[in-house]
Design an enzyme around this catalytic site. Structure first.
Site, mmCIF file in Angstrom:
data_model
loop_
_atom_site.group_PDB
_atom_site.id
_atom_site.type_symbol
_atom_site.label_atom_id
_atom_site.label_comp_id
_atom_site.label_asym_id
_atom_site.label_seq_id
_atom_site.Cartn_x
_atom_site.Cartn_y
_atom_site.Cartn_z
ATOM 1 N N LYS A 126 0.813 -0.605 0.413
ATOM 2 C CA LYS A 126 0.292 -0.234 0.011
ATOM 3 C C LYS A 126 0.693 1.041 -0.323
ATOM 4 O O LYS A 126 0.072 1.818 -0.654
ATOM 5 C CB LYS A 126 -0.664 0.016 1.168
ATOM 6 C CG LYS A 126 -1.716 -1.637 1.201
ATOM 7 C CD LYS A 126 -2.359 -1.138 0.077
ATOM 8 C CE LYS A 126 -3.550 -2.999 0.106
ATOM 9 N NZ LYS A 126 -2.811 -3.696 -0.267
ATOM 10 N N SER A 470 -5.178 -10.503 -1.930
ATOM 11 C CA SER A 470 -3.798 -10.473 -2.369
ATOM 12 C C SER A 470 -2.911 -10.659 -3.210
ATOM 13 O O SER A 470 -3.595 -11.266 -3.651
ATOM 14 C CB SER A 470 -3.181 -11.458 -0.634
ATOM 15 O OG SER A 470 -1.650 -11.452 -0.925
#
Length: 567
Positions: A126, A470
């Site tokens: 992120k 993911s």
């Protein structure tokens, strides 16, 4: 005023700014430094995760490079979190939230301190798009440096290996001692997770966009190559300042299309969809889900890299990284070579002297003999996902799946069921109330997908969610289902046993229910109460936009909480 000091001059020039200068002197500013362009160095160093544990050293190298170029570096930090460590826990709620916090914090520091230029260093899922969104909003001469990839563990293992072995342990396929031995040896040192997971996907996407120096995306975290990457920053930033080249000059629609094509060729993470959409929105570039479908029809998958393949990023780096891949794609007419990059050259100029891969390498296929002729990233739409859903279909999972729904109201419920062997083959596992608002934070679902693979159910069940996955996820998995359950999307109306049809070839995802039945269920539906307190998660839930827009929180991203009665 020097054209390179467009912002810092207002902070340090003139008698009336003596107070500002007095505060900067103890930090290391000399009389001469006040005359230099100031370059903010945004470091994501943290001991929270191996992805970022070495970044402080890289930041110091970048500072030296910037100072040696006749500029003045000013180092500051922003946060990072660990997706991998928080995976499968309520802590994962903060993962996507951190992207916004990072972007906000970089914008805040640079805006307040009036830096003329910015360098951001990221090393985890992120913080990379977060850094990029901050740079884009500021629109000052800037570039991104990737912290680099981790080396393979013992027996070519990595983080995803560990999670999948947990699933194998739950099925009594390996012993606890065997599991712990893998746990202890899978991650040998600093760097981002080694496959084409979200970190390496986004690093490659950013290089393809032109926002990092050539080669930055594939280099090992601990290597002379990565040190050289950092040493080259000062000269590059000075040139960007001299020519006033900003993100808005680089991040065109063509640049985003180049990035999407490279992500597809590498078999990259579906999180790239979410992040590229959010970055494009920050850059005021018109990018949407349909662009991924359009581009994907003519872009092949060429990479045999995990999670769907065998190799790791470190293996690809030994073969030259992604530059020979981009050169091959450029020569085949797949990339727009005219796009400007932070090197001060066009993409075509950057790739001019790049040598092709060696003939005996097995990681990247030839375009004429692709691993998959079309994109593995498939956008699905239908009465179950009117706003769209995102799947990663490599072909190994098959192209279609139909089966009865088994409903879970959270990730934890689903994982428990998988570990207890209560999932029937042929089922479509539905995990809902995990979207941007409903999570809140749109948690990644690596734990259940890894458990599914470890349990030997990878080709026997499908999983759909309004959350996300993911980059290490593999199997028949569809995320980003929108509208999400918390705002009354059709996924909220599903019941156990409803038959769900998924067709990746046609790009459809439907539940076998009539409009009349869906309307009847909608009348009875009540929003689920979300307990997220009154802090960061609360603020995020009030402002976050839907997944099909990239889940942004800046203007135009607000998610209107309403029942979608017209669906």
């Amino acid at each position: 005023m020097s054209k390179k000091r467009k912002y810092s001059s207002s902070l340090v020039d003139g008698i009336d700014q003596a107070g500002a200068r007095s505060m900067l002197r103890p930090t290391g500013f000399s009389d001469e430094d006040f005359k230099k362009p100031q370059v903010g160095i945004a470091s994501t160093w943290s001991n929270v995760t191996p992805c970022n544990m070495h970044i402080n050293e890289l930041a110091q190298t970048i500072c030296s490079s910037v100072d040696d170029a006749g500029l003045k570096s000013v180092l500051f930090n922003t946060i990072t979190i660990s997706d991998g460590i928080s995976m499968g826990t309520l802590g994962m709620r903060y993962s996507l939230v951190s992207r916004e916090v990072i972007a906000d914090s970089i914008e805040t520091v640079v805006g307040c301190q009036s830096f003329d230029s910015v360098v951001a260093i990221g090393g985890c899922d992120k913080n990379m798009p977060g850094c990029m969104m901050g740079l884009i909003r500021l629109d000052r001469p800037s570039l991104f440096v990737y912290g680099g990839s981790i080396k393979p563990g013992k027996d070519h293992t990595d983080f995803a290996t560990v999670l999948e072995k947990v699933g194998a342990y739950s099925q009594n396929q390996i012993s606890e001692d065997e599991l712990i031995a893998i746990e202890k040896n899978a991650l040998p040192g600093p760097g981002s997770c080694g496959g084409m997971y979200t970190a390496n996907t986004m690093a490659s996407a950013i290089e393809a966009l032109g926002m990092s120096l050539p080669g930055s995306s594939s280099q090992d975290a601990i290597s002379q190559e990565k040190k050289n990457d950092c040493l080259a920053v000062g000269k590059a930033i000075d040139y960007l300042l001299e020519k006033d080249i900003k993100p808005s000059d680089i991040l065109t629609k063509s640049a985003f299309e180049n990035s999407i094509k490279v992500v597809i060729a590498l078999g990259g993470s579906t999180n790239a969809v979410l992040h590229l959409l959010a970055m494009a929105k920050s850059a005021n570039v018109d990018l949407n889900l349909d662009d991924f479908t359009r581009i994907g029809k003519n872009t092949p998958v060429l990479s045999d890299i995990r999670p769907s393949g065998y190799y790791l990023m470190s293996d690809l780096n030994e073969q030259g990284g992604i530059q020979p891949l981009m050169k091959m794609m450029l020569n085949d007419g797949l990339l727009d070579g005219s796009c400007m990059t932070v090197s001060g050259k066009t993409l075509e100029e950057n790739l001019k002297d790049i040598e092709p891969y060696k003939d005996d390498q097995k990681i990247i296929a030839q375009i004429s003999k692709p691993i998959k002729k079309e994109s593995h990233i498939r956008i699905l739409k239908g009465n179950l996902a009117p706003q769209g859903a995102v799947a990663k279909i490599t072909g190994k999972e098959g192209l279609s799946f139909s089966g009865p729904a088994i409903i879970f109201e959270s990730e934890e419920e689903a994982v428990e069921a998988i570990f207890k062997n209560t999932i029937q083959e042929g089922s479509v596992i539905v995990i809902r109330y995990e979207g941007p608002v409903g999570g809140p934070g749109m948690r990644e679902m690596l734990k259940p997908t890894a458990a599914i693979m470890g349990a030997g159910l990878g080709d026997k069940v499908a999983l759909i969610t309004d959350g996300r996955f993911s980059g290490a996820t593999r199997g028949f998995c569809i995320g980003h289902v929108g509208p999400e359950a918390s705002v009354g999307g059709p996924i909220a109306l599903l019941r156990n046993g409803d038959i769900i049809d998924i067709d990746a070839k046609k790009g459809t995802i439907n539940v076998r229910l009539t409009k009349k039945e869906l309307a009847s269920r909608r009348k009875k539906w009540k929003p689920k109460k979300i307990n997220f307190g009154n802090g960061t998660l609360w603020k995020y839930a009030q402002t976050v936009g839907p997944a099909y827009l990239g889940a942004p929180t800046h203007p135009g991203g607000k998610n209107e909480v309403k029942v979608y009665a017209d669906i």
